[in-house]
Design an enzyme around this catalytic site. Sequence first.
Site, PDB file in Angstrom:
ATOM      1  N   GLN A  72     -39.751  16.662 -42.967  1.00 51.04           N
ATOM      2  CA  GLN A  72     -38.991  16.903 -44.184  1.00 51.04           C
ATOM      3  C   GLN A  72     -38.653  18.390 -44.319  1.00 51.04           C
ATOM      4  OE1 GLN A  72     -38.084  14.548 -46.530  1.00 51.04           O
ATOM      5  NE2 GLN A  72     -39.048  12.781 -45.552  1.00 51.04           N
ATOM      6  N   THR A  74     -38.834  22.358 -45.186  1.00 46.48           N
ATOM      7  CA  THR A  74     -39.802  23.444 -45.231  1.00 46.48           C
ATOM      8  C   THR A  74     -39.061  24.762 -45.383  1.00 46.48           C
ATOM      9  OG1 THR A  74     -41.830  24.323 -44.241  1.00 46.48           O
ATOM     10  CG2 THR A  74     -39.975  23.925 -42.750  1.00 46.48           C
ATOM     11  N   HIS A  76     -38.821  28.905 -44.063  1.00 46.72           N
ATOM     12  CA  HIS A  76     -39.151  29.955 -43.101  1.00 46.72           C
ATOM     13  C   HIS A  76     -38.754  31.301 -43.695  1.00 46.72           C
ATOM     14  CE1 HIS A  76     -39.899  26.863 -40.200  1.00 46.72           C
ATOM     15  NE2 HIS A  76     -38.631  26.496 -40.117  1.00 46.72           N
ATOM     16  N   GLY A 154     -41.352  23.377 -33.028  1.00 45.58           N
ATOM     17  CA  GLY A 154     -42.755  23.720 -32.849  1.00 45.58           C
ATOM     18  C   GLY A 154     -43.485  23.902 -34.159  1.00 45.58           C
ATOM     19  N   CYS A 172     -42.645  19.859 -46.941  1.00 42.81           N
ATOM     20  CA  CYS A 172     -42.846  18.747 -46.008  1.00 42.81           C
ATOM     21  C   CYS A 172     -42.784  17.392 -46.700  1.00 42.81           C
ATOM     22  CB  CYS A 172     -44.168  18.908 -45.255  1.00 42.81           C
ATOM     23  SG  CYS A 172     -44.310  20.508 -44.423  1.00 42.81           S
TER      24      CYS A 172
END
Length: 224
Positions: A72, A74, A76, A154, A172
């Site tokens: 879902q 997120t 950064h 990743g 998420c």
Amino acid sequence: MNHLIIRQLGIQPYERIWHQMQDFTDQRDEHSADEIWLVQHPAVFTQGSAGKSEHLLTSSHIPVVQTDRGGQITYHGEGQQIMYVLIDIKRLKAQGKDISVRELVTALEQCVVRTLEDYGIDGYPKPDAPGVYIEGKKICSLGLRIRKGCSFHGLAFNVNMDLTPFSHINPCGYAGLEMTQLKDYISEDNAQCKLVASKLVAHFCNILGYNSQKITNKSEIQAV
């Protein structure tokens, strides 16, 4: 002998690195070395392939990118260490390694758990919610895409960053999930992405048995 190339990419726009991962995966062949890309991104929300729009709670100046990784939405931002793993899973299987996509996720989770142990912190994965947690708070998110038997995307490890943008989303896809970061548990001087990256790489290589590394872009990562 398993060879691994480690690329230290600094701070790069999300979409540029994402498209480069796609291109690398599309163009690689059975002779291409596996790679780890270490990077930080300027502020961006990324929506996974299963992402639902209702998990973006409020609008902001931060861009939202629809991507092809699993999971879902997120966030950064700078101060978050990203480790992208471009791994030929089918080749590892042909070499006799007992590895699946689930086991690659487990390897990523365990390299984070071991990194936290290096700092004296007890972190743990959850079987029903990929990632790594400390006392119920999430410190690391995971998301992969598999194409031609090879992985990309990743993990994202919160080191020393502004966590405020997470309040704009259900991280998420979990309403009320609290996020945390390394600097909440150790001194700020020690909460550095370059130190975390070195530990993540070393543990990942030990878990999957990579015994030869080539480090590029003047990385400060030390070979194991």
